[in-house]
Design a protein around this motif. Structure first.
Motif, mmCIF file in Angstrom:
data_model
loop_
_atom_site.group_PDB
_atom_site.id
_atom_site.type_symbol
_atom_site.label_atom_id
_atom_site.label_comp_id
_atom_site.label_asym_id
_atom_site.label_seq_id
_atom_site.Cartn_x
_atom_site.Cartn_y
_atom_site.Cartn_z
ATOM 1 N N MET A 1 0.822 -1.208 0.000
ATOM 2 C CA MET A 1 0.000 0.000 0.000
ATOM 3 C C MET A 1 0.857 1.258 0.000
ATOM 4 S SD MET A 1 -3.031 1.181 2.646
ATOM 5 C CE MET A 1 -1.959 1.533 4.039
ATOM 6 N N TYR A 2 1.893 1.285 0.832
ATOM 7 C CA TYR A 2 2.733 2.481 0.927
ATOM 8 C C TYR A 2 3.745 2.544 -0.213
ATOM 9 C CZ TYR A 2 0.554 3.115 5.435
ATOM 10 O OH TYR A 2 -0.377 3.309 6.414
ATOM 11 N N PHE A 3 4.097 1.401 -0.780
ATOM 12 C CA PHE A 3 4.940 1.398 -1.974
ATOM 13 C C PHE A 3 4.220 2.097 -3.123
ATOM 14 C CE2 PHE A 3 5.911 -0.844 -6.021
ATOM 15 C CZ PHE A 3 7.228 -0.434 -6.175
ATOM 16 N N PHE A 4 2.937 1.783 -3.305
ATOM 17 C CA PHE A 4 2.152 2.444 -4.349
ATOM 18 C C PHE A 4 1.947 3.920 -4.020
ATOM 19 C CE2 PHE A 4 0.215 -1.979 -4.798
ATOM 20 C CZ PHE A 4 1.071 -2.328 -5.831
ATOM 21 N N LEU A 5 1.760 4.230 -2.745
ATOM 22 C CA LEU A 5 1.572 5.626 -2.355
ATOM 23 C C LEU A 5 2.827 6.451 -2.631
ATOM 24 C CD1 LEU A 5 0.040 7.939 -1.064
ATOM 25 C CD2 LEU A 5 0.682 7.056 1.194
ATOM 26 N N ALA B 1 -5.848 3.101 -10.008
ATOM 27 C CA ALA B 1 -6.475 1.797 -10.230
ATOM 28 C C ALA B 1 -5.708 0.690 -9.509
ATOM 29 C CB ALA B 1 -6.545 1.501 -11.729
ATOM 30 N N VAL B 2 -4.379 0.746 -9.557
ATOM 31 C CA VAL B 2 -3.555 -0.252 -8.866
ATOM 32 C C VAL B 2 -3.784 -0.194 -7.357
ATOM 33 C CG1 VAL B 2 -1.167 -0.841 -8.272
ATOM 34 C CG2 VAL B 2 -1.776 -0.407 -10.659
ATOM 35 N N ALA C 1 1.906 0.117 -15.251
ATOM 36 C CA ALA C 1 1.318 1.463 -15.237
ATOM 37 C C ALA C 1 2.210 2.450 -15.993
ATOM 38 C CB ALA C 1 1.104 1.924 -13.800
ATOM 39 N N LEU C 2 3.525 2.347 -15.787
ATOM 40 C CA LEU C 2 4.464 3.220 -16.486
ATOM 41 C C LEU C 2 4.397 3.022 -17.995
ATOM 42 C CD1 LEU C 2 7.568 2.936 -14.138
ATOM 43 C CD2 LEU C 2 6.475 5.081 -14.797
ATOM 44 N N LEU C 3 4.363 1.765 -18.438
ATOM 45 C CA LEU C 3 4.340 1.463 -19.872
ATOM 46 C C LEU C 3 3.033 1.920 -20.516
ATOM 47 C CD1 LEU C 3 6.016 -2.073 -19.980
ATOM 48 C CD2 LEU C 3 6.969 0.102 -20.744
ATOM 49 N N LEU D 1 -13.839 0.489 -13.098
ATOM 50 C CA LEU D 1 -13.171 -0.611 -12.392
ATOM 51 C C LEU D 1 -12.941 -0.263 -10.928
ATOM 52 C CD1 LEU D 1 -10.539 -1.692 -15.093
ATOM 53 C CD2 LEU D 1 -12.653 -2.869 -14.464
ATOM 54 N N ILE D 2 -12.597 0.995 -10.668
ATOM 55 C CA ILE D 2 -12.398 1.428 -9.281
ATOM 56 C C ILE D 2 -13.716 1.367 -8.516
ATOM 57 C CG2 ILE D 2 -11.783 3.386 -7.810
ATOM 58 C CD1 ILE D 2 -9.751 4.210 -9.930
ATOM 59 N N ILE D 3 -14.807 1.789 -9.149
ATOM 60 C CA ILE D 3 -16.116 1.746 -8.499
ATOM 61 C C ILE D 3 -16.514 0.303 -8.195
ATOM 62 C CG2 ILE D 3 -18.589 2.145 -8.857
ATOM 63 C CD1 ILE D 3 -17.808 4.662 -10.436
#
Length: 314
Positions: A60-64, A117-118, A149-151, A214-216
């Motif tokens: 979670m914090y890696f993505f943050l 989204a991730v 996500a980067l690509l 997708l998030i919803i």
């Protein structure tokens, strides 16, 4: 002018900025400089707090941390150039500089969307499949998700940039914006923008309809799982881990969708500028507060970082 011919009479564009009133320029300079400094400080502190605290070395914090870096880069793509233009009383930007700004702006906007989204997927796995969380969200999976996500964001940005480079700009070079934004630039082209519009429709639909959908769906499943939690404290803890992310999602998409789906009218240029300020400047500034003020772990990490005890255990 033949398609594919790269000779064009416009070598630079004129950015009108947020206001053409000379007396308002010092106020705008001070306001946006303050917002940019808060953005830089807030996102850098978030990244340092996460990197320096072993307790926050989780998916979670890696993505943050990646999201904060993206927000920092997004704001840096537009605000510094605007501040320089105000300071030196020069509103022009070269053709190459304009394309470069659009490329990086779209890249970081796209990356923001995919990271949101991730992060929603991460919360879905954590709450709906807690026993499999460490297995599913392994370090390898986390790096793959960020790399994907980067690509995808780079593909989105590069496609628009390549297509823009094929357009011709004959005489009109005035962009009613404070940075080189895609839609105003397309309106200035004197060649066919059909391919650009098609790509904008498909990519825009993916970023502003598919991803939010997708998030919803993820949050519908998350809420359904939280409702089944027997204890009130367990429900509150689950909701608190999702509240910050959901706030960031709403703040970002409401302003972004307003730009790309509100029909263009003669007086909508100023509205588009204000919406762009929201998702390109205000949102990156507010996200560090959204993610830190409602998160106890982040508050502790920030306290240890600011007190010089970042590497010590609590």
């Amino acid at each position: 002018m033949k398609p594919g011919n790269h000779t064009f009479s416009v070598s630079e564009f004129l950015l009108l900025g947020l206001s053409e009133q000379h007396e308002q320029q010092p106020l705008l300079f001070g306001l946006f400089l303050s917002m940019y400094l808060v953005t830089v400080m807030g996102n850098v502190v978030i990244v340092l707090a996460i990197g320096s605290d072993p307790h926050l070395h989780t998916p979670m914090y890696f993505f943050l941390a990646n999201f904060s870096l993206t927000d920092l880069c997004l704001s840096s793509t537009t605000v510094p150039r605007m501040l320089v233009n105000i300071q030196i009383h020069r509103k022009t930007i070269t053709y190459a500089g304009c394309l470069s700004q659009i490329h990086f702006f779209l890249w970081f906007i796209g990356l923001d969307v995919f990271l949101l989204a991730v992060m929603a997927y991460d919360r879905l796995v954590a709450i709906c499949y807690p026993l499999h969380y460490t297995l599913v969200m392994s370090p390898r999976c986390c790096f793959l998700l960020v790399g994907m996500a980067l690509l995808l964001a780079q593909s989105y940005s590069l496609t628009h940039t390549v297509l823009l480079a094929q357009l011709s700009f004959c005489s009109d070079n005035i962009i009613p914006h404070f940075f080189c934004e895609l839609l105003p630039l397309l309106k200035l082209s004197c060649s066919s923008t059909y391919a650009n519009q098609c790509v904008l429709t498909y990519w825009g639909g993916a970023l502003t309809i598919l991803i939010p959908s997708l998030i919803i769906i993820s949050y519908v499943r998350i809420v359904a799982a939280i409702v089944k939690v027997p204890s009130a404290s367990g429900k509150w803890k689950a909701f608190s881990t999702c509240g910050s992310h959901l706030s960031a999602v709403c703040l970002f998409f409401v302003s972004a969708i307003g730009v790309y789906f509100v029909p263009f009218t003669a007086d909508s240029a100023s509205k588009n500028r204000m919406a762009a300020v929201m998702y390109a400047v205000v949102t990156p500034m507010l996200n560090p507060f959204i993610y830190s003020l409602r998160n106890r772990d982040m508050k502790r990490a920030l306290g240890r970082l600011l007190s010089g005890r970042a590497w010590q255990s609590p």
